[in-house]
Write a protein that holds these residues in place. Structure first.
Motif, PDB file in Angstrom:
ATOM      1  N   PHE A  14       0.833  -1.200   0.000  1.00 17.26           N
ATOM      2  CA  PHE A  14       0.000   0.000   0.000  1.00 17.26           C
ATOM      3  C   PHE A  14       0.874   1.258   0.000  1.00 17.26           C
ATOM      4  O   PHE A  14       0.633   2.193  -0.763  1.00 17.26           O
ATOM      5  N   PHE A  15       1.900   1.271   0.858  1.00 22.23           N
ATOM      6  CA  PHE A  15       2.783   2.426   0.929  1.00 22.23           C
ATOM      7  C   PHE A  15       3.582   2.593  -0.357  1.00 22.23           C
ATOM      8  O   PHE A  15       3.860   3.715  -0.786  1.00 22.23           O
ATOM      9  N   ASN A  51       4.462   5.591  -5.285  1.00 16.29           N
ATOM     10  CA  ASN A  51       4.514   5.677  -6.744  1.00 16.29           C
ATOM     11  C   ASN A  51       3.568   6.751  -7.267  1.00 16.29           C
ATOM     12  O   ASN A  51       3.884   7.449  -8.240  1.00 16.29           O
ATOM     13  N   LEU A  52       2.412   6.903  -6.633  1.00 10.32           N
ATOM     14  CA  LEU A  52       1.456   7.922  -7.037  1.00 10.32           C
ATOM     15  C   LEU A  52       2.044   9.327  -6.834  1.00 10.32           C
ATOM     16  O   LEU A  52       1.984  10.166  -7.730  1.00 10.32           O
ATOM     17  N   PHE A  76       3.200  12.312  -9.725  1.00  7.81           N
ATOM     18  CA  PHE A  76       2.853  13.737  -9.711  1.00  7.81           C
ATOM     19  C   PHE A  76       4.097  14.618  -9.566  1.00  7.81           C
ATOM     20  O   PHE A  76       4.154  15.714 -10.109  1.00  7.81           O
ATOM     21  N   ALA A  77       5.103  14.136  -8.841  1.00 15.86           N
ATOM     22  CA  ALA A  77       6.347  14.900  -8.709  1.00 15.86           C
ATOM     23  C   ALA A  77       7.028  15.022 -10.069  1.00 15.86           C
ATOM     24  O   ALA A  77       7.525  16.091 -10.435  1.00 15.86           O
ATOM     25  N   LYS A  78       7.056  13.931 -10.830  1.00 18.68           N
ATOM     26  CA  LYS A  78       7.642  13.989 -12.171  1.00 18.68           C
ATOM     27  C   LYS A  78       6.807  14.865 -13.088  1.00 18.68           C
ATOM     28  O   LYS A  78       7.341  15.595 -13.924  1.00 18.68           O
TER      29      LYS A  78
END
Length: 103
Positions: free
Chosen positions: A26-27, A32-33, A37-39
Motif C-alpha cells: 500500500f505504501f 509511486n502515485l 505527480f512529482a515527475k
C-alpha cells in the motif's frame, strides 16, 4: 518477572513486522502515485530548490581562498633508539630459561 517485558517486546516487533508486510505494498503504491505527480510537475529535477548555476559558481569562487602553508625550517635531528632498551631484564629472563632447560 523479566519474561513479561521480553514477551511484550517480541510481540510488538512481530506486530511491526506484520504491518510492514501487509501495508508495504500500500505504501509503495502511494509512493509511486506521489512520484508520478512529482515527475509531472517537475519536482524531481535536482536544481529545483537551488539557486541558478551562475549564482552558485560565483559563491563557490568567492568561498575559495588560497591556503597558506607554513614550512617548518627547523632541522630534524634523527633520534636513534636502542634496539633492546632493557637488555638487563631480557638477559635475566634468558638466563632463567636456560636454567630451567638445564634442570
Amino acid at each position: 518477572m523479566l519474561r513479561l517485558p521480553q514477551s511484550l517486546r517480541n510481540l510488538f516487533l512481530r506486530i511491526q513486522g506484520l504491518f510492514g508486510v501487509l501495508f508495504g505494498s500500500f505504501f509503495n503504491a502511494v509512493g509511486n502515485l506521489f512520484g508520478f505527480f512529482a515527475k509531472l510537475f517537475g519536482f524531481t529535477s535536482s536544481g529545483y530548490f537551488l539557486e541558478s548555476d551562475q549564482a552558485q559558481a560565483i559563491k563557490q569562487a568567492s568561498a575559495k581562498q588560497p591556503i597558506e602553508t607554513n614550512q617548518d625550517n627547523t632541522a630534524k635531528i634523527p633520534t636513534t633508539n636502542r634496539r633492546r632498551p632493557n637488555a638487563k631484564i631480557d638477559d635475566y629472563y634468558l638466563n632463567m630459561a636456560r636454567d630451567v632447560k638445564k634442570n
